[in-house]
Design an enzyme around this catalytic site. Structure first.
Site: not given
Length: 180
Positions: A165, A116, A34, A155
């Site tokens: 993303d 992330e 992400h 993602h």
């Protein structure tokens, strides 16, 4: 890097959050990459950490209004400096994917790890981030052999039309060259 029996990475900052629960089948077989920045496009702020820790001040920026009451997390967050912060043990289900599907299977949070990267769809990621992501990915693949090249996705791949993303700025060929 090494992952212990509890699903924790050694040598990274541990910031245990409350936004996770048990995996229904104890399966870890997918890695989802992400991106996030809060406010959007701003790096190095405390707000991503605050969001995952459940204490973001939704009045700190006008764009945070939609975050009120949101309970989300990621297993790890990789800052632009390459610093890795772990919020959720890999053995547990983080709340990162939302409505999602991979190879016909819904609810990807049940069987995936969410990483992330501090960034945006259009801003190039840093070399330090690629290096850190490479090390985390190798540790994940060592611990969870069901995570293979074909089971590392963005993602955008598990929530098409809803998420974009890690975006066009993520260099998939370069990342895969590092890992494989």
């Amino acid at each position: 890097m090494h992952i212990n029996e509890l699903g924790l990475l050694n040598s990274v900052l541990q910031r245990p959050c409350r936004h996770y629960d048990a995996r229904p089948d104890n399966e870890v077989s997918l890695l989802v990459i992400h991106n996030i920045s809060l406010p959007a496009g701003q790096f190095g702020t405390r707000y991503v950490d605050d969001l995952f820790m459940g204490c973001i001040d939704c009045e700190a920026h006008e764009s945070f209004v939609d975050l009120k009451g949101l309970r989300v997390s990621a297993h790890c967050f990789i800052r632009r400096t390459g610093e890795v912060i772990q919020y959720v043990p890999f053995e547990k289900r983080a709340w990162h994917a939302g409505v999602s599907e991979f190879n016909g299977r819904q609810q990807c949070n049940d069987f995936s790890v969410g990483i992330e990267l501090e960034g945006t769809d259009t801003e190039p990621y840093t070399q330090a981030q690629y290096n850190a992501l490479h090390l985390v990915t190798k540790a994940l693949m060592d611990k969870y052999p069901k995570i293979t090249r074909s089971r590392i996705v963005g993602h955008c791949d598990i929530a098409p039309g809803r998420k974009t993303d890690p975006g066009e700025s993520f260099d998939w060929p370069y990342f895969f060259d590092l890992v494989f």
